[in-house]
Scaffold this active site. Sequence first.
Site, PDB file in Angstrom:
ATOM      1  N   ARG A 281      11.600  -6.215   5.272  1.00 51.11           N
ATOM      2  CA  ARG A 281      11.310  -4.855   5.013  1.00 51.11           C
ATOM      3  C   ARG A 281      12.026  -3.775   5.772  1.00 51.11           C
ATOM      4  O   ARG A 281      12.591  -3.855   6.935  1.00 51.11           O
ATOM      5  CB  ARG A 281       9.891  -4.437   5.088  1.00 51.11           C
ATOM      6  CG  ARG A 281       9.594  -3.076   4.755  1.00 51.11           C
ATOM      7  CD  ARG A 281       8.199  -2.858   4.768  1.00 51.11           C
ATOM      8  NE  ARG A 281       7.205  -2.863   5.996  1.00 51.11           N
ATOM      9  CZ  ARG A 281       5.978  -2.763   5.939  1.00 51.11           C
ATOM     10  NH1 ARG A 281       5.345  -2.731   5.011  1.00 51.11           N
ATOM     11  NH2 ARG A 281       5.289  -2.611   7.226  1.00 51.11           N
TER      12      ARG A 281
ATOM     13  N   LYS B 197       0.849  -1.381   0.140  1.00 51.78           N
ATOM     14  CA  LYS B 197       0.030   0.017  -0.138  1.00 51.78           C
ATOM     15  C   LYS B 197       0.751   1.115   0.066  1.00 51.78           C
ATOM     16  O   LYS B 197       0.658   2.294  -0.632  1.00 51.78           O
ATOM     17  CB  LYS B 197      -1.057  -0.013   1.216  1.00 51.78           C
ATOM     18  CG  LYS B 197      -1.863  -1.165   1.363  1.00 51.78           C
ATOM     19  CD  LYS B 197      -3.112  -0.930   2.496  1.00 51.78           C
ATOM     20  CE  LYS B 197      -2.464  -1.038   4.013  1.00 51.78           C
ATOM     21  NZ  LYS B 197      -1.645  -2.379   4.354  1.00 51.78           N
TER      22      LYS B 197
ATOM     23  N   ARG C 127      -9.903   1.005   8.213  1.00 50.87           N
ATOM     24  CA  ARG C 127      -9.614  -0.553   8.480  1.00 50.87           C
ATOM     25  C   ARG C 127     -10.622  -1.379   9.323  1.00 50.87           C
ATOM     26  O   ARG C 127     -10.232  -2.285   9.584  1.00 50.87           O
ATOM     27  CB  ARG C 127      -8.234  -0.410   9.588  1.00 50.87           C
ATOM     28  CG  ARG C 127      -7.016  -1.099   8.737  1.00 50.87           C
ATOM     29  CD  ARG C 127      -5.901  -0.617   9.890  1.00 50.87           C
ATOM     30  NE  ARG C 127      -4.706  -1.039   9.567  1.00 50.87           N
ATOM     31  CZ  ARG C 127      -3.610  -0.911   9.128  1.00 50.87           C
ATOM     32  NH1 ARG C 127      -3.742   0.449   8.473  1.00 50.87           N
ATOM     33  NH2 ARG C 127      -2.516  -1.423   8.909  1.00 50.87           N
TER      34      ARG C 127
HETATM   35  P1  AMP Z   1       0.545   0.591   8.744  1.00 54.26           P
HETATM   36  O1  AMP Z   1       1.456   1.518   8.475  1.00 54.26           O
HETATM   37  O2  AMP Z   1      -0.826   0.940   7.865  1.00 54.26           O
HETATM   38  O3  AMP Z   1       0.838  -0.990   8.570  1.00 54.26           O
HETATM   39  O4  AMP Z   1       0.038   0.733  10.072  1.00 54.26           O
HETATM   40  C1  AMP Z   1       0.835   0.676  11.496  1.00 54.26           C
HETATM   41  C2  AMP Z   1      -0.222   0.623  12.680  1.00 54.26           C
HETATM   42  O5  AMP Z   1      -0.921   1.529  12.850  1.00 54.26           O
HETATM   43  C3  AMP Z   1      -1.198  -0.525  12.547  1.00 54.26           C
HETATM   44  O6  AMP Z   1      -0.838  -1.906  12.812  1.00 54.26           O
HETATM   45  C4  AMP Z   1      -2.492  -0.135  13.516  1.00 54.26           C
HETATM   46  O7  AMP Z   1      -1.752  -0.329  14.893  1.00 54.26           O
HETATM   47  C5  AMP Z   1      -2.207   1.393  13.330  1.00 54.26           C
HETATM   48  N1  AMP Z   1      -3.199   1.862  12.357  1.00 54.26           N
HETATM   49  C6  AMP Z   1      -2.995   2.273  11.231  1.00 54.26           C
HETATM   50  N2  AMP Z   1      -4.201   2.523  10.612  1.00 54.26           N
HETATM   51  C7  AMP Z   1      -4.872   2.432  11.451  1.00 54.26           C
HETATM   52  C8  AMP Z   1      -6.494   2.563  11.247  1.00 54.26           C
HETATM   53  N3  AMP Z   1      -7.016   2.965  10.202  1.00 54.26           N
HETATM   54  N4  AMP Z   1      -7.162   2.242  12.446  1.00 54.26           N
HETATM   55  C9  AMP Z   1      -6.474   1.643  13.473  1.00 54.26           C
HETATM   56  N5  AMP Z   1      -5.179   1.573  13.538  1.00 54.26           N
HETATM   57  C10 AMP Z   1      -4.576   1.801  12.701  1.00 54.26           C
END
Ligand code: AMP
Length: 215
Positions: free
Chosen positions: A128, A13, A89
Amino acid sequence: MRLILIGPPGVGKGTQSALLTARLGVIQLSSGEIFRKEIELGTDLGRMAKRYIDHGELVPNGVTIEMMAKQLRADDVQKHGFVLDGFPRTVKQAEALDEIMFEMGIQLDKVVSLEVAEDIVLERLTRRMGCTRCGEIYHSKDKPPHREGLCDKCDSPLFVRSDDQPETIRERLRVFHEKTAPVIEYYARTGSLQRVDASEGPEETYAQICGTYAK
Ligand code: AMP
């Protein structure tokens, strides 16, 4: 252009949002990145979010929705459009986004579900690394930096995300299946969903998102 990218952790993403931003000029709104910035700045929101992020859990809907609503209302986002990466999410977040967009009088152009087999995702996440400054993403096998530990683009040090540890990765995948897979069904019902096979390289995936893919 107003677009959502949904998919499991490690599907690409962040890479696709960066390409869409660089090539189409849309603003990247990555909830995970915004949380990581808040953590780095040591804000109350950052401290609270870290407790969930470090365990692979989702940050509660209320604060997440409030944070993203603020981002969506920013002038440059209204002017240039956006690619949402990592939000919504949960179905609650998707419903809240519908309301925010309705209030703003805007509509989504499309929702892209990036799909890949779980073993590929695991392999991508455990290898990564990201740049501490510009966010460029590397992979120790498929896209290693020219100089170990340093970004090719801006020379800054690379880091491994604290939630890219095997146990946390497993929990993030479990949470994806439980909480985020229903969001894909939510958009499938409204007809705005495009399913994209993200198992090949970034350019192939990008071409599919833009509808210019030829195999
Ligand atoms: P990401 O960088 O998208 O993998 O997000 C890293 C972490 O941030 C996730 O594992 C969640 O703990 C938190 N997070 C990111 N986006 C959301 C969301 N829309 N709702 C809740 N937690 C989020």
